[in-house]
Design a protein around this motif. Structure first.
Motif, PDB file in Angstrom:
ATOM      1  N   MET A  27      -1.938   6.605   0.219  1.00  0.00           N
ATOM      2  CA  MET A  27      -2.733   5.472   1.592  1.00  0.00           C
ATOM      3  C   MET A  27      -4.340   5.694  -0.098  1.00  0.00           C
ATOM      4  O   MET A  27      -4.669   5.009  -0.374  1.00  0.00           O
ATOM      5  CB  MET A  27      -3.170   5.587   2.499  1.00  0.00           C
ATOM      6  CG  MET A  27      -2.283   5.280   4.024  1.00  0.00           C
ATOM      7  SD  MET A  27      -3.238   6.254   5.297  1.00  0.00           S
ATOM      8  CE  MET A  27      -4.869   5.410   4.652  1.00  0.00           C
ATOM      9  N   ALA A  28      -3.989   6.442  -0.213  1.00  0.00           N
ATOM     10  CA  ALA A  28      -5.249   7.422  -1.294  1.00  0.00           C
ATOM     11  C   ALA A  28      -4.687   6.826  -2.846  1.00  0.00           C
ATOM     12  O   ALA A  28      -5.462   7.001  -3.680  1.00  0.00           O
ATOM     13  CB  ALA A  28      -5.337   8.827  -0.740  1.00  0.00           C
ATOM     14  N   THR A  29      -3.874   6.483  -2.985  1.00  0.00           N
ATOM     15  CA  THR A  29      -2.995   5.825  -3.860  1.00  0.00           C
ATOM     16  C   THR A  29      -2.306   5.588  -4.219  1.00  0.00           C
ATOM     17  O   THR A  29      -2.798   3.796  -4.587  1.00  0.00           O
ATOM     18  CB  THR A  29      -2.282   7.360  -4.639  1.00  0.00           C
ATOM     19  OG1 THR A  29      -1.240   8.008  -3.985  1.00  0.00           O
ATOM     20  CG2 THR A  29      -2.686   8.968  -4.742  1.00  0.00           C
ATOM     21  N   GLU A  30      -0.882   4.789  -4.443  1.00  0.00           N
ATOM     22  CA  GLU A  30      -0.124   3.819  -4.760  1.00  0.00           C
ATOM     23  C   GLU A  30      -0.604   2.242  -3.444  1.00  0.00           C
ATOM     24  O   GLU A  30      -1.011   1.635  -3.908  1.00  0.00           O
ATOM     25  CB  GLU A  30       0.927   4.536  -4.226  1.00  0.00           C
ATOM     26  CG  GLU A  30       1.735   4.949  -3.380  1.00  0.00           C
ATOM     27  CD  GLU A  30       3.231   4.873  -3.278  1.00  0.00           C
ATOM     28  OE1 GLU A  30       3.615   6.226  -3.380  1.00  0.00           O
ATOM     29  OE2 GLU A  30       3.938   4.287  -3.547  1.00  0.00           O
ATOM     30  N   TRP A  31      -1.075   3.268  -1.893  1.00  0.00           N
ATOM     31  CA  TRP A  31      -0.806   1.957  -1.505  1.00  0.00           C
ATOM     32  C   TRP A  31      -2.529   1.580  -1.219  1.00  0.00           C
ATOM     33  O   TRP A  31      -2.810   0.019  -1.496  1.00  0.00           O
ATOM     34  CB  TRP A  31      -1.225   1.747   0.542  1.00  0.00           C
ATOM     35  CG  TRP A  31       0.443   2.376   0.655  1.00  0.00           C
ATOM     36  CD1 TRP A  31       1.336   2.902   0.080  1.00  0.00           C
ATOM     37  CD2 TRP A  31       1.065   3.563   1.438  1.00  0.00           C
ATOM     38  NE1 TRP A  31       2.502   3.630   0.477  1.00  0.00           N
ATOM     39  CE2 TRP A  31       2.167   4.088   1.349  1.00  0.00           C
ATOM     40  CE3 TRP A  31       0.307   3.863   3.140  1.00  0.00           C
ATOM     41  CZ2 TRP A  31       3.178   4.466   2.371  1.00  0.00           C
ATOM     42  CZ3 TRP A  31       0.987   4.461   3.493  1.00  0.00           C
ATOM     43  CH2 TRP A  31       2.670   4.659   3.862  1.00  0.00           C
ATOM     44  N   GLY A  32      -3.346   1.932  -1.718  1.00  0.00           N
ATOM     45  CA  GLY A  32      -4.573   2.299  -1.930  1.00  0.00           C
ATOM     46  C   GLY A  32      -5.307   0.936  -2.932  1.00  0.00           C
ATOM     47  O   GLY A  32      -5.770  -0.291  -2.833  1.00  0.00           O
ATOM     48  N   ALA A  33      -4.198   1.410  -4.028  1.00  0.00           N
ATOM     49  CA  ALA A  33      -4.071   0.406  -5.209  1.00  0.00           C
ATOM     50  C   ALA A  33      -3.361  -0.915  -4.938  1.00  0.00           C
ATOM     51  O   ALA A  33      -4.610  -1.936  -5.274  1.00  0.00           O
ATOM     52  CB  ALA A  33      -2.950   1.332  -6.266  1.00  0.00           C
ATOM     53  N   LYS A  34      -2.541  -1.096  -3.794  1.00  0.00           N
ATOM     54  CA  LYS A  34      -1.823  -2.199  -3.962  1.00  0.00           C
ATOM     55  C   LYS A  34      -2.888  -2.806  -2.455  1.00  0.00           C
ATOM     56  O   LYS A  34      -3.029  -4.079  -2.863  1.00  0.00           O
ATOM     57  CB  LYS A  34      -0.507  -2.388  -3.023  1.00  0.00           C
ATOM     58  CG  LYS A  34       0.616  -1.572  -3.850  1.00  0.00           C
ATOM     59  CD  LYS A  34       1.840  -1.740  -2.638  1.00  0.00           C
ATOM     60  CE  LYS A  34       3.471  -1.604  -3.954  1.00  0.00           C
ATOM     61  NZ  LYS A  34       4.593  -1.151  -3.084  1.00  0.00           N
ATOM     62  N   ALA A  35      -3.490  -2.016  -2.136  1.00  0.00           N
ATOM     63  CA  ALA A  35      -4.629  -2.946  -1.217  1.00  0.00           C
ATOM     64  C   ALA A  35      -5.767  -3.550  -2.459  1.00  0.00           C
ATOM     65  O   ALA A  35      -6.573  -4.662  -1.356  1.00  0.00           O
ATOM     66  CB  ALA A  35      -5.494  -2.026   0.112  1.00  0.00           C
TER      67      ALA A  35
ATOM     68  N   PHE B  75      -4.377  -4.149  -7.046  1.00  0.00           N
ATOM     69  CA  PHE B  75      -3.137  -3.646  -8.411  1.00  0.00           C
ATOM     70  C   PHE B  75      -2.926  -3.329  -8.365  1.00  0.00           C
ATOM     71  O   PHE B  75      -2.372  -1.796  -7.812  1.00  0.00           O
ATOM     72  CB  PHE B  75      -4.417  -2.298  -9.028  1.00  0.00           C
ATOM     73  CG  PHE B  75      -6.229  -2.699  -9.540  1.00  0.00           C
ATOM     74  CD1 PHE B  75      -6.179  -2.399 -10.701  1.00  0.00           C
ATOM     75  CD2 PHE B  75      -7.240  -3.175  -8.920  1.00  0.00           C
ATOM     76  CE1 PHE B  75      -7.837  -3.085 -11.759  1.00  0.00           C
ATOM     77  CE2 PHE B  75      -8.617  -3.464  -8.982  1.00  0.00           C
ATOM     78  CZ  PHE B  75      -8.656  -3.413 -10.762  1.00  0.00           C
ATOM     79  N   ASN B  76      -1.649  -3.940  -9.115  1.00  0.00           N
ATOM     80  CA  ASN B  76      -0.051  -3.127  -8.462  1.00  0.00           C
ATOM     81  C   ASN B  76       0.209  -1.676  -9.562  1.00  0.00           C
ATOM     82  O   ASN B  76       1.916  -2.339  -9.888  1.00  0.00           O
ATOM     83  CB  ASN B  76       0.413  -4.044  -9.098  1.00  0.00           C
ATOM     84  CG  ASN B  76       0.625  -5.160  -7.639  1.00  0.00           C
ATOM     85  OD1 ASN B  76      -0.027  -4.364  -5.744  1.00  0.00           O
ATOM     86  ND2 ASN B  76       0.368  -5.924  -6.880  1.00  0.00           N
TER      87      ASN B  76
END
Lengths: 442, 442
Positions: free
Chosen positions: A341-349, A352-353
């Protein structure tokens, strides 16, 4: 093209893969092209400059998925008050006089704080957002930014039409910017009429832009929208056409089962802000249900006036611990989940993919924890150290798009002492306004 | 007698008084004799040495009211597991082989971490407690310490009788020690029979000593004690005569209304450990009801294997935020209350009545936050900064009994690098034990 290899004791590429002992990341320009152990990498790229960070733990730069960075100038002006008292006696009177300049310096303060806690990407909505953009470009972070839009006139832009115009201009100017992207940002459904939301959605469609809004934050909001429109906020937004994959909804504390399903089906994103939701008495969002439904969830601090920090380490820990305790089950919401959540999912949210993981093809956005600090020892489990033991002050290095913006605890892009001086002066100006409103610090 | 004046930008003497701007504390030997603004103090004590800490916020040294400091050597060995798996596959196999030496070095690790987060006083229960005492004396903290007692043989002392004997010896040796006091420490009511508890209570009475025990931590404990004895843990302890003003009960997550009243009536103390209670899935203690009843409550981190830090700033924030969110009321559990819990009430809970406030007559135990750090700006509200914004790494100076044990971020009493090396070696020894038990890091 500048090519380099960054080495360190441990590298955590993402939540899915085990940490790499004695790891190395190969960077060409702003992109990661390879990652593995030093043993494998070093012979493969003999002519690359090696930057050895030493006894550090490198991880993907953290993402703060919802905040109001200029509000750092209000940190601590009022605590433990009923929400309406807090807003009407403290926040609103000051915001009515909020100055363009405060936004610039407050943003710098917040951005330095965020870099020091390992954040490389954030999402903001406030007044005078062009000043947030200016400060963000100077400090060197990535961001999804938007001018907060209201039905009533804003000190930031005047009447609503000007705000929509400003948003459209920003969407055009930053269309291909490498670090800054623009979100259409109606504040809430109780400060923006259905008409206003529809105008916002036209911009969303025209520019294929993100829609950033506060949604279902607390019971009062649900009641107010029910009263005005005879339906719940998510239902209203859905009818207006806003519940799509373009949506980044902050808070979502009061989502019900049907609404969670709808979010999942439409690919709408959530910025989960557990500490702010607790502190303002909004409640506790059903995070395990969000995750089970497969919704993309990021973690946000919310504004530093209601938190009172900009620390995603702390949000990770709070997010993980809260539901274990509530449900009396230590297996609920794992360290891996909150790290994602704090890294890849946050970026997707934040749409920023190409960031949020340290894998070939991703942008070189990373942070390093200093493992020589005794509070990060022993190092059995690097991911658990990041989630459960790390503190904002223990990040030594931060890189965005292949360039260090903090190196060996020193911010390299801006001078901290100027910020300190200006914040001190702004504090005095704000105290003056509060005194004029017959309000003392609480 | 060494006399000195400590000055700083802000001094927070206790939760009751407003912070003093440009403050000064006068110290003679180990005691505070005066505190006020520099303007008042400096002309009054012309011949005293002035130590100016500069742009710092001085506050009473924090109190960690319940922990198991040697367990830092196990930090991160297993996460997010059901309690019984965590205990039986990880903690117990390693503890069965726990070495005296690990206790000494693990304690040093933890104590350095605690000093860096502004803690001057803590309460511990573990194996080989004499090693905890040795390390505590070296680092220079104050503590209430006790050998954990069990019905079954302990690697620390062998059969129970030896443990009781050790406890009595310690009670005698440390009877008048300025910094170390001894608690009789039966582990729990499910690892100690009523007979064992009675033997403990005899020592409590004979030496007027504190009784430190884990109590009503989770539903399993309640069920187990109900099954064995047909009553709830508090009821059982009360019948044995243990519910008195000598009692410091850790956790108390599952206290009911009647039990809360009983605690208040008897003057029994509680060490509230919100983060550990969440992380282990034990639940959420009814803190607002404890406070309403007038129970003396301190804040504890619990062991660093189940937290995974020793940070009382973080416990303050969690304690304050949790019930605001749960009850959807931001006025519940105030910053002042949790600050009192982390200082004067914590000190009282540990039976140190002469520390926890910076007032004349109290011991000179204090810490200083570095306000030059941007994450601690602006400084509208020093108490809110300590509770809601402070981080472990931002403490610059710590004093115990009038002597600095950390000065300008440097621990002055022990060398950190030795600790780092030994912890690294101990980690390898522990990994070997886990491998022999066919267990990998989780």
């Amino acid at each position: 093209m500048k090519s380099k290899i960054i080495t360190a004791e441990w590298i955590l590429s993402s939540a899915e893969y085990p940490p790499i002992k004695q790891g190395a990341i190969v960077i060409e320009g702003d992109k990661i092209i390879d990652i593995s152990s030093q043993e494998e990498i070093l012979p493969k790229y003999p002519n690359y400059t090696i930057i050895n960070l030493g006894n550090k733990l490198i991880f993907p730069g953290l993402v703060n998925a919802h905040t109001h960075v200029p509000m750092s100038v209000l940190r601590g002006i009022a605590e433990d008050l009923p929400l309406m008292t807090w807003l009407t006696k403290y926040i609103f009177p000051v915001e009515a006089h909020f100055k363009r300049e405060w936004v610039y310096w407050g943003t710098k303060l917040s951005l330095i704080e965020m870099v020091k806690s390992g954040i490389t990407l954030f999402c903001d909505m406030y007044l005078f957002e062009p000043e947030v953009i200016r400060a963000t470009e100077e400090v060197g972070l990535k961001a999804l930014l938007g001018e907060g839009l209201f039905d009533f006139p804003s000190p930031g832009y005047g009447p609503l039409e000007k705000g929509l115009q400003l948003t459209e201009e920003l969407l055009q100017v930053f269309e291909r910017h490498p670090k800054i992207r623009i979100a259409v940002s109606p504040h809430t459904l109780y400060t923006c009429s259905p008409e206003t939301v529809k105008k916002c959605l036209k911009l969303v469609e025209k520019y294929s832009a993100p829609l950033h809004i506060h949604l279902a934050e607390n019971s009062e909001e649900i009641k107010e929208i029910q009263k005005r429109y005879g339906k719940r906020p998510v239902e209203l937004l859905n009818e207006l056409g806003g519940l799509s994959s373009h949506l980044l909804a902050a808070h979502c504390v009061k989502l019900n089962v049907r609404e969670i399903e709808l979010f999942a089906k439409r690919g709408a994103k959530i910025a989960h802000c557990p500490e702010s939701n607790l502190k303002l008495g909004s409640g506790i969002a059903p995070l395990p249900e969000f995750l089970k439904a497969g919704i993309i969830v990021g973690l946000g601090t919310d504004g530093p006036a209601s938190n009172n920090d900009l620390d995603i380490f702390s949000e990770m820990k709070t997010a993980a611990l809260l539901h274990k305790g509530l449900r009396e089950d230590p297996t609920v919401v794992t360290a891996k989940e909150v790290f994602a959540m704090a890294t890849e999912w946050g970026a997707k949210a934040l749409f920023f993919n190409d960031t949020g993981k340290l894998l070939p093809g991703y942008q070189a956005d990373l942070s390093a924890l200093d493992l020589s600090q005794l509070s990060l020892q022993p190092d059995y489990n690097p991911l658990a150290l990041v989630v459960y033991s790390a503190k904002a002050g223990l990040v030594s290095d931060v890189m965005v798009d292949g360039e260090f913006i903090m190196r060996n605890y020193q911010i390299t892009t801006v001078r901290e002492d100027y910020v300190r001086e200006r914040i001190h002066e702004i504090k005095e100006e704000i105290l003056l306004i509060l005194r004029k409103n017959f309000t003392s610090i609480s």
